[in-house]
Motif scaffolding. Structure first.
Motif, PDB file in Angstrom:
ATOM      1  N   GLY A  73     -46.846  67.478  67.087  1.00 52.55           N
ATOM      2  CA  GLY A  73     -46.039  68.111  68.123  1.00 52.55           C
ATOM      3  C   GLY A  73     -44.992  69.046  67.541  1.00 52.55           C
ATOM      4  N   LEU A  74     -44.384  68.652  66.437  1.00 58.43           N
ATOM      5  CA  LEU A  74     -43.367  69.512  65.817  1.00 58.43           C
ATOM      6  C   LEU A  74     -43.995  70.787  65.256  1.00 58.43           C
ATOM      7  N   LEU A  75     -45.179  70.649  64.705  1.00 52.02           N
ATOM      8  CA  LEU A  75     -45.885  71.828  64.183  1.00 52.02           C
ATOM      9  C   LEU A  75     -46.177  72.805  65.327  1.00 52.02           C
ATOM     10  N   ASN A  76     -46.515  72.248  66.491  1.00 51.73           N
ATOM     11  CA  ASN A  76     -46.786  73.109  67.648  1.00 51.73           C
ATOM     12  C   ASN A  76     -45.538  73.852  68.103  1.00 51.73           C
ATOM     13  N   LYS A  77     -44.367  73.306  67.764  1.00 51.41           N
ATOM     14  CA  LYS A  77     -43.128  73.995  68.101  1.00 51.41           C
ATOM     15  C   LYS A  77     -42.667  74.906  66.952  1.00 51.41           C
ATOM     16  N   GLY A  78     -43.559  75.097  65.993  1.00 50.35           N
ATOM     17  CA  GLY A  78     -43.257  76.046  64.924  1.00 50.35           C
ATOM     18  C   GLY A  78     -42.408  75.483  63.805  1.00 50.35           C
ATOM     19  N   ARG A  79     -42.240  74.181  63.780  1.00 54.12           N
ATOM     20  CA  ARG A  79     -41.424  73.594  62.713  1.00 54.12           C
ATOM     21  C   ARG A  79     -42.271  73.357  61.462  1.00 54.12           C
ATOM     22  N   ARG A  80     -41.607  73.414  60.297  1.00 51.48           N
ATOM     23  CA  ARG A  80     -42.303  73.067  59.050  1.00 51.48           C
ATOM     24  C   ARG A  80     -42.129  71.569  58.820  1.00 51.48           C
ATOM     25  N   VAL A  81     -43.264  70.939  58.489  1.00 59.15           N
ATOM     26  CA  VAL A  81     -43.277  69.473  58.440  1.00 59.15           C
ATOM     27  C   VAL A  81     -43.933  68.996  57.147  1.00 59.15           C
ATOM     28  N   ILE A  82     -43.318  67.998  56.510  1.00 57.53           N
ATOM     29  CA  ILE A  82     -43.971  67.310  55.390  1.00 57.53           C
ATOM     30  C   ILE A  82     -44.048  65.831  55.765  1.00 57.53           C
ATOM     31  N   VAL A  83     -45.259  65.290  55.708  1.00 51.57           N
ATOM     32  CA  VAL A  83     -45.468  63.874  56.016  1.00 51.57           C
ATOM     33  C   VAL A  83     -45.673  63.125  54.706  1.00 51.57           C
ATOM     34  N   LEU A  84     -44.942  62.028  54.527  1.00 55.10           N
ATOM     35  CA  LEU A  84     -45.110  61.192  53.333  1.00 55.10           C
ATOM     36  C   LEU A  84     -45.792  59.897  53.771  1.00 55.10           C
ATOM     37  N   ASP A  85     -46.993  59.678  53.261  1.00 51.75           N
ATOM     38  CA  ASP A  85     -47.750  58.513  53.679  1.00 51.75           C
ATOM     39  C   ASP A  85     -47.907  57.554  52.503  1.00 51.75           C
ATOM     40  N   GLY A  86     -48.026  56.272  52.803  1.00 51.29           N
ATOM     41  CA  GLY A  86     -48.102  55.233  51.781  1.00 51.29           C
ATOM     42  C   GLY A  86     -49.433  55.212  51.058  1.00 51.29           C
ATOM     43  N   ASP A  87     -49.747  54.059  50.462  1.00 53.97           N
ATOM     44  CA  ASP A  87     -50.978  54.009  49.665  1.00 53.97           C
ATOM     45  C   ASP A  87     -52.099  53.269  50.379  1.00 53.97           C
ATOM     46  N   ASP A  88     -53.237  53.147  49.712  1.00 56.27           N
ATOM     47  CA  ASP A  88     -54.442  52.636  50.360  1.00 56.27           C
ATOM     48  C   ASP A  88     -54.283  51.199  50.830  1.00 56.27           C
ATOM     49  N   GLY A  89     -53.412  50.446  50.179  1.00 59.74           N
ATOM     50  CA  GLY A  89     -53.285  49.038  50.552  1.00 59.74           C
ATOM     51  C   GLY A  89     -52.161  48.758  51.519  1.00 59.74           C
ATOM     52  N   ILE A 102     -56.938  58.277  49.688  1.00 64.94           N
ATOM     53  CA  ILE A 102     -56.875  58.050  48.246  1.00 64.94           C
ATOM     54  C   ILE A 102     -57.547  56.742  47.855  1.00 64.94           C
ATOM     55  N   GLY A 103     -58.023  56.015  48.851  1.00 64.35           N
ATOM     56  CA  GLY A 103     -58.677  54.754  48.526  1.00 64.35           C
ATOM     57  C   GLY A 103     -59.741  54.415  49.552  1.00 64.35           C
ATOM     58  N   PRO A 104     -60.578  53.421  49.229  1.00 68.02           N
ATOM     59  CA  PRO A 104     -61.710  53.096  50.096  1.00 68.02           C
ATOM     60  C   PRO A 104     -61.309  52.568  51.458  1.00 68.02           C
ATOM     61  N   ASN A 105     -60.139  51.949  51.587  1.00 68.71           N
ATOM     62  CA  ASN A 105     -59.784  51.403  52.895  1.00 68.71           C
ATOM     63  C   ASN A 105     -59.442  52.501  53.876  1.00 68.71           C
ATOM     64  N   THR A 130     -57.868  53.568  42.249  1.00 68.61           N
ATOM     65  CA  THR A 130     -58.545  53.842  43.524  1.00 68.61           C
ATOM     66  C   THR A 130     -58.760  52.567  44.312  1.00 68.61           C
ATOM     67  N   GLY A 131     -59.151  51.521  43.621  1.00 69.32           N
ATOM     68  CA  GLY A 131     -59.300  50.241  44.311  1.00 69.32           C
ATOM     69  C   GLY A 131     -60.650  50.071  44.981  1.00 69.32           C
ATOM     70  N   VAL A 168     -49.359  66.899  54.149  1.00 71.66           N
ATOM     71  CA  VAL A 168     -49.430  65.441  54.177  1.00 71.66           C
ATOM     72  C   VAL A 168     -49.624  64.956  52.758  1.00 71.66           C
ATOM     73  N   LEU A 169     -48.651  64.233  52.241  1.00 76.53           N
ATOM     74  CA  LEU A 169     -48.729  63.731  50.873  1.00 76.53           C
ATOM     75  C   LEU A 169     -48.992  62.240  50.930  1.00 76.53           C
ATOM     76  N   THR A 170     -50.072  61.832  50.270  1.00 72.99           N
ATOM     77  CA  THR A 170     -50.448  60.417  50.329  1.00 72.99           C
ATOM     78  C   THR A 170     -50.075  59.702  49.039  1.00 72.99           C
ATOM     79  N   GLY A 171     -50.002  58.391  49.119  1.00 72.77           N
ATOM     80  CA  GLY A 171     -49.625  57.593  47.955  1.00 72.77           C
ATOM     81  C   GLY A 171     -48.149  57.702  47.649  1.00 72.77           C
ATOM     82  N   LYS A 172     -47.353  58.025  48.652  1.00 75.37           N
ATOM     83  CA  LYS A 172     -45.905  58.184  48.446  1.00 75.37           C
ATOM     84  C   LYS A 172     -45.157  57.028  49.099  1.00 75.37           C
ATOM     85  N   MET A 173     -44.602  56.159  48.290  1.00 73.76           N
ATOM     86  CA  MET A 173     -43.771  55.073  48.811  1.00 73.76           C
ATOM     87  C   MET A 173     -42.326  55.532  48.701  1.00 73.76           C
TER      88      MET A 173
END
Lengths: 98, 365, 463
Positions: B20-36, C395-398, C435-436, B174-179
């Protein structure tokens, strides 16, 4: 026996009993491994995949791959984990049949 | 790295808001956790649900209805942009009952809520026979159901994938593996992750589900969030058996039947237990006897993200203005509202919805 | 219900040896196995079959009877046809047998669930008629069933054993399409010392090769670019070898490029695993006795790391010793003194492994399949799909599972887990450990909702 069938049986002298698979009447060795017996009878397609309808048959013969699924009394089971018994009525699992 | 918004948490909530923010023209960075990581986005029941919400707070019922009404447009826009169908079905949903008493009590509650909503609460009560016409597979123990016409379900994993796809397509990073380990504020925010990644932004949104328990206080929030486990079962793919979803069971678009769920206070334990699974199986069979022959293929323990009253929290931090807490336990139902309305609130526009009842001050007594 | 001292899952060589040894130390043992008769896969149905086909199958197979006989010892209960679908704290096992769900409580658990064929995704590998080499073995062992027009594809000593057995049975394979190269062999020579210490294995292998050669079985080596073609079933194998394209018409294809530990049950209870580069698979983290990071659990046999049947039996005994010591049936000095010769024997049996693993490596093109190749057989997810999920941030199989359903089918990732880990590791430039692997949860094997529900408040399993 028809020489064109992919599998042959060295024979263990088991009595043959009536089994039907997807409406086809077969006579299979009683007590034999069901997947092995179906393969020997010339059935190589056991089911169709729910995702695309692709034909599948036994792959691992040890209960791990689940490709040999058949339906017995409304329950989906692995044919490689079952034995032939008299009067068995088998079908292809319904979820894969359109 | 710099953006207008850093969004901590890339699940359905975080990605809906990012979209939704992107649709309003905002720049967005999402930090997402890891696979587990615990990911409620992956373990939920997929319902787009109105009934039974907000019984004690009609504004929440209204918020759910608003989102449900916006869902079709949201799904279509996502579908057009990504070519991905998120499997939305809004043909109504059931509250199943095994006793006349509980059914009657529920109807009384709904009537009360309906009047508070000015009559906008379209439901009907189906006795067993009427229910059988709608659901031929329903079992004899089900005395009846409440069919609410604003209920439905979607495919939550396809929604997640479509959002992940479209957020990137619209220029979101979207950056993944970022805690995320730390957030500080001078003029702007500096968000630091465990692997050393640093992002700077004017605003920060904390939409990290259970992650708010540790990160919330760092941003000046009370964040009274806890985990509640719901064990869920899913069967092998089956021919069509169930037409409309309920909290007991729904048939997903790929054919398996999803059965839920327990309500257990066990902390961060997402395992399943045999008694939990057996109890759910028994209830599912009581509702749909044909399920006795269905093979259970998967099970999991999903950790709901719950506030003390179960309602969402939308709160700007007083200690760190520009930081927002966005958390809820109905991330699928509210995805449309999070994508289309919440950004207005975050931006402070005149289209901003009034979300005062969802501030976390309601817990500060 | 009384708790049994030791519950063993799997009646293959590791499980059977452990059962007998543990019972000999005074422990009460319950061994659960999903097959109707003991033997695991390598000694499948050996009691019934040895008199019928033992000469064809060979001495190594018939030897299994010594272990199956050991299950008759007092103190051992063998639950045949018992399919374990959950392991819980307690420890407690939930299983179904004869269509009924039950539980068994134990003081300790030994996992002896063996190995699986390493997945070998090739174009056309899902066609009916394509099976693992292990499946071919099981058909022959248990059922006396032979494939009339079969091609063996892949690498490893098991292919030579199968080819020799097919020759003896009178239906030799149409051809062997072997993927190891001379370069692999040369690379393996640095392990020649170990191979020579394991000369018995080498001699057996040479004997099999000789048998195959005398029977005139066609062998192609260094094969690559392999595809299986056919309409609705396998009809031919295509490949390139020595610079020429080949096409061999057939009805059946047996695939094999090594076996890997079956880690499902171990992962379901949270046992830590790490990537073993030599064997190109995940192995559980164990101490020298087979003890895991989970207090009530040991693992023995190919499920602990590939070593073959003899090593499995030795590992079963080592685990039984340690478990008996932990349960205070014997003391640590007895455990150590009895364990020492078992360890020496194990090292000796493992001597040839590094040479064999290097001479017959996994097929590279199956570890990095083409985009269109299916890698999740159950849900028909392709390698290209997985690479796409990596680009969407998986980044992983799950996460990949959530995005594309790979690993959500009934096999629960047994035949795609390693492929998905491999592809994601490469796409994301990460190690296999980073990777796991899929999170594995109950049910380990399907159980019907009816069977599950009947356990609700049911009295505990009968003694």
């Amino acid at each position: 026996m028809n020489n064109a069938l992919p599998f042959e049986d060295l024979g263990e002298g088991r009595a043959r009993v009536a089994v039907s698979f997807a409406g086809q009447e077969l006579r299979l060795p009683e007590g034999a491994n069901l997947a092995a017996a179906l393969l020997t009878a010339g059935i190589t397609t056991f089911r169709h995949t729910p995702a695309s309808g692709a034909p599948r048959g036994p792959f691992c013969m040890m209960g791990a791959c689940f490709d040999c699924l058949v339906e017995v009394d409304g329950v989906t089971r692995q044919a490689c984990m079952m034995e032939v018994r008299d009067g068995l009525v088998l079908d292809m699992p319904q979820a894969g049949e359109r | 790295m710099e953006a207008d918004y850093t969004i901590i948490g890339g699940g359905v909530v975080g990605l809906s808001v990012a979209w939704g923010l992107l649709n309003k023209g905002r720049r967005v960075i999402v930090l997402d956790g890891d696979d587990g990581s615990f990911r409620a986005s992956r373990g939920n029941f997929g319902l787009v649900w109105v009934q039974s919400k907000g019984m004690a707070q009609p504004r929440y019922a209204r918020w759910s209805q608003t989102s449900a009404a916006a869902w079709r447009g949201f799904a279509d826009t996502l579908g057009d942009a990504t070519g991905r169908d998120v499997g939305l079905e809004q043909n109504g949903g059931y509250d199943l009952h095994f006793s006349e008493e509980t059914l009657a009590a529920r109807v009384r509650d709904y009537e009360g809520l309906k009047s508070k909503l000015g009559g906008d609460y379209p439901y009907e009560v189906l006795g067993h026979n009427a229910l059988r016409k709608e659901e031929p597979a329903i079992g004899p123990k089900v005395v009846g159901a409440i069919l609410h016409h604003q209920d439905g379900h979607a495919n939550p994993l396809r929604l997640l994938k479509a959002l992940a796809d479209d957020v990137r397509r619209r220029g979101g990073q979207v950056l993944t593996g970022k805690m995320v380990t730390d957030v500080t504020k001078a003029d702007i925010f500096t968000v630091t992750s465990a692997d050393g990644t640093v992002v700077k932004s004017a605003k920060v949104i904390l939409s990290a589900g259970l992650g708010a328990m540790t990160l919330g206080p760092k941003l000046g929030f009370i964040a009274p969030i806890r985990a509640q486990r719901g064990q869920v079962l899913i069967t092998e793919k089956l021919p069509k058996l169930i037409n409309r979803p309920s909290l007991v069971a729904r048939q997903v678009d790929e054919g398996g039947i999803q059965i839920g769920a327990t309500n257990e206070e066990v902390g961060l334990d997402d395992r399943v237990t045999q008694p939990g699974l057996s109890g759910l199986a028994a209830e599912a069979i009581a509702a749909f006897p044909a399920l006795a022959r269905a093979q259970l293929v998967r099970s999991w323990g999903a950790l709901r993200v719950l506030s003390p009253d179960g309602l969402p929290i939308y709160q700007q931090s007083e200690a760190m203005p520009g930081a927002y807490l966005v958390t809820c336990h109905s991330g699928i139902t509210l995805a449309a509202a999070h994508a289309t309305l919440l950004p207005e609130w975050l931006e402070g526009t005149d289209k901003a919805p009034d979300l005062e009842v969802f501030s976390e001050q309601r817990f500060a007594v | 219900m009384a708790r049994v001292d030791l519950a063993i899952i799997g009646a293959g060589p590791a499980g059977m040896a452990a059962a007998q040894f543990a019972a000999g130390k005074g422990l009460s043992v319950c061994i659960l196995d999903e097959q109707p008769r003991a033997g695991g896969q390598i000694y499948r149905d050996v009691d019934r079959v040895a008199p019928l086909r033992g000469d064809l199958l060979g001495k190594d197979y018939i030897e299994g009877r010594a272990l199956t006989a050991g299950l008759g010892a007092p103190g051992i209960t063998h639950l045949a046809g018992a399919v374990v679908w959950a392991i819980e704290e307690g420890p407690r096992l939930a299983y179904t047998q004869d269509g009924k769900g039950a539980v068994i409580d134990a003081r300790h658990v030994l996992l002896a669930t063996g190995a699986l064929e390493r997945p070998m995704p090739l174009p056309g590998w899902t066609l009916p008629g394509v099976m693992t080499a292990g499946a071919g073995q099981i058909l022959l062992k248990q059922s006396g069933v032979m494939a009339r027009r079969a091609v063996l594809v892949g690498s490893g000593p098991l292919l030579y054993l199968i080819a020799a057995q097919m020759v003896r049975a009178g239906t030799p394979p149409l051809a062997m399409v072997e993927t190891q190269t001379r370069g692999d062999f040369i690379g393996a020579l640095k392990h020649l010392g170990g191979a020579l210490r394991g000369w018995r294995y080498l001699l057996k292998g040479l004997g099999l090769l000789n048998e195959i050669r005398r029977a005139g079985v066609v062998r192609h080596t260094g094969a690559h670019g392999i595809a299986i073609t056919g309409e609705g079933r396998a009809e031919a194998v295509k490949f390139t070898a020595k610079g020429r394209a080949h096409r061999i018409g057939c009805d059946t294809v047996f695939l094999h490029h090594g076996v890997v530990p079956n880690t499902q049950a171990a992962r379901s209870v949270g046992v830590a695993h790490c990537w073993n580069a030599q064997q190109q698979c995940f192995v559980p983290e164990l101490d020298g006795w087979g003890a895991t990071s989970v207090a009530y659990l040991h693992i023995a046999g190919d499920g602990a790391g590939i070593g073959g049947a003899k090593v499995a039996a030795l590992a079963g005994r080592l685990a039984a010793l340690d478990i008996a010591a932990r349960l205070e049936a014997i003391d640590a000095t007895v455990r150590d003194s009895e364990g020492a010769p078992l360890r020496r024997a194990t090292l000796s049996e493992l001597a040839a492994r590094p040479f064999l693993d290097t001479a017959y490596p996994p097929l590279a093109e199956a570890l990095a399949p083409a985009d269109k190749t299916i890698i999740c057989r159950c849900e028909e997810v392709t390698a290209g799909d997985i690479r796409g999920y990596a680009r969407l941030g998986c980044i992983g199989p799950n996460q990949a599972k959530a995005f594309g359903r790979a690993g959500m089918g009934p096999c629960q990732g047994r035949y795609c887990g390693l492929s998905v880990t491999q592809i994601l590791a490469e796409e994301n430039s990460q190690s296999h450990d980073a990777t796991g692997h899929y999170r594995i949860r109950p049910p380990l094997k399907p159980v019907t909702l009816g069977e599950l529900a009947a356990m609700d408040d049911a009295p505990e399993a009968a003694e």
